[in-house]
Design an enzyme around this catalytic site. Sequence first.
Site, PDB file in Angstrom:
ATOM      1  N   ASP A   4     146.902 102.987  54.413  1.00  0.00           N
ATOM      2  CA  ASP A   4     145.878 102.518  53.479  1.00  0.00           C
ATOM      3  C   ASP A   4     145.207 101.239  53.964  1.00  0.00           C
ATOM      4  O   ASP A   4     144.103 100.927  53.558  1.00  0.00           O
ATOM      5  CB  ASP A   4     146.493 102.309  52.092  1.00  0.00           C
ATOM      6  CG  ASP A   4     146.802 103.660  51.462  1.00  0.00           C
ATOM      7  OD1 ASP A   4     147.871 104.233  51.781  1.00  0.00           O
ATOM      8  OD2 ASP A   4     145.944 104.168  50.725  1.00  0.00           O
ATOM      9  N   ARG A  57     140.689 100.767  42.826  1.00  0.00           N
ATOM     10  CA  ARG A  57     142.034 100.708  43.431  1.00  0.00           C
ATOM     11  C   ARG A  57     142.024  99.577  44.470  1.00  0.00           C
ATOM     12  O   ARG A  57     141.050  99.441  45.213  1.00  0.00           O
ATOM     13  CB  ARG A  57     142.428 102.037  44.097  1.00  0.00           C
ATOM     14  CG  ARG A  57     142.708 103.144  43.075  1.00  0.00           C
ATOM     15  CD  ARG A  57     143.395 104.332  43.710  1.00  0.00           C
ATOM     16  NE  ARG A  57     144.833 104.137  43.837  1.00  0.00           N
ATOM     17  CZ  ARG A  57     145.636 104.983  44.478  1.00  0.00           C
ATOM     18  NH1 ARG A  57     145.140 106.067  45.044  1.00  0.00           N
ATOM     19  NH2 ARG A  57     146.936 104.775  44.549  1.00  0.00           N
ATOM     20  N   ARG A 110     142.233 111.015  45.644  1.00  0.00           N
ATOM     21  CA  ARG A 110     143.164 110.010  46.160  1.00  0.00           C
ATOM     22  C   ARG A 110     143.289 110.164  47.671  1.00  0.00           C
ATOM     23  O   ARG A 110     142.789 111.134  48.249  1.00  0.00           O
ATOM     24  CB  ARG A 110     144.531 110.129  45.459  1.00  0.00           C
ATOM     25  CG  ARG A 110     145.013 111.592  45.438  1.00  0.00           C
ATOM     26  CD  ARG A 110     146.432 111.785  45.684  1.00  0.00           C
ATOM     27  NE  ARG A 110     146.864 111.258  46.935  1.00  0.00           N
ATOM     28  CZ  ARG A 110     146.719 111.896  48.110  1.00  0.00           C
ATOM     29  NH1 ARG A 110     146.115 113.079  48.192  1.00  0.00           N
ATOM     30  NH2 ARG A 110     147.168 111.361  49.215  1.00  0.00           N
ATOM     31  N   GLY A 111     143.979 109.186  48.297  1.00  0.00           N
ATOM     32  CA  GLY A 111     144.046 109.147  49.760  1.00  0.00           C
ATOM     33  C   GLY A 111     142.958 108.194  50.236  1.00  0.00           C
ATOM     34  O   GLY A 111     141.802 108.273  49.774  1.00  0.00           O
TER      35      GLY A 111
END
Length: 354
Positions: free
Chosen positions: A245, A101, A58-59
């Site tokens: 993001d 995502r 993630r990230g």
Amino acid sequence: MNAPTDIDYARYDHIRPILWTGDALQLLDQRKLPFVVEHVACSSSDEVASAIHALTVRGAPAIGIAAAWGVVLAARTVQADDGAQALQKLEPALQRLNASRPTAVNLAWALARMRRTLAVAGADWQQVLETEAEAIATEDLAANRHMGALGAGLIEAGSGVLTHCNTGSLATAGFGTALGVIRAGMAQDRIARVFAGETRPWLQGARLTVWELQQDGIDATLIADSAASHLMKTGAVQWVIVGADRICANGDTANKIGTYQLAIAARHHGVKFMVVAPSSTVDMDTADGSQIEIEQRDPGELFGVGGSRTVAEGIAAWNPVFDVTPGELIDAIVTERGVILAPTVASMKAAFGD
Ligand code: MRU
């Protein structure tokens, strides 16, 4: 890009979330940290897509890098004379990676870069893809080190900082974005106090950030997310430093849910607000934050802590996992291309073009 010379990277950067072994992608399982340090091996692009969706990795920068390696894995299943032919065959796998995502633009950015590279590759297209995935990771680490120095340069000695979510080595190729600035600021003795918000519901701050800083010997104080305004009122922090993001053409920035309320509270208390992200997070095709798709995750993430249910059965929950901070609440956007103070459409365009 010159990396600053006054930072001992061996001391300040221990963790690597993504390891390419030559035939598989090893992902440090971020669902299990900090008590279980375990890697998950992905040997197909669909396994990488599932790992991204499940937050094993993630990230924003890290999921872009993982997706690039996912393309390399997909390439192992395809026969083609050249890159253009391979691209047609790989497109379904690329689309499944892209769908894993929605909010972090680094994912689409990395896949677009792999597509462009593949389109002009010759018979050695598989090797070309591998070299490109490696370059994406290497450039991310270099960008983070450079941003660390640029961001730290904005911080006055003796300052306290508050960060949100996890933006460190775990979320990138290494060193981190906002956490890279904090590492550099600590190394240069500019930062005197570090606070990290828990980051409900997934607890990236509580499970990952304070653990990651502990590996470097950096003391961080954990706070409940709901303690942030009160902390600012005490005068203990001079900067809120977060990652991103997606940064839009007008400076509006999507980041982990809770970032927006930190920016509002920071402005109210005269605390400065810094966003740190590589240029791969900048999306000049998205005019403003209203056009960003905000990922909604399983409401079940709100019903318990550490696997134990804390909420009565039959309760409804709403679980958007990102929010958008308006550009006008941001004092500085730091990318490897430089610092933009008080971002506007004009200053974003000057730095990143159309
Ligand atoms: O849901 P996550 O943990 O992937 O969200 C991560 C964040 O919001 C980070 O702040 C952002 O990706 C920047 S990471 C360098």
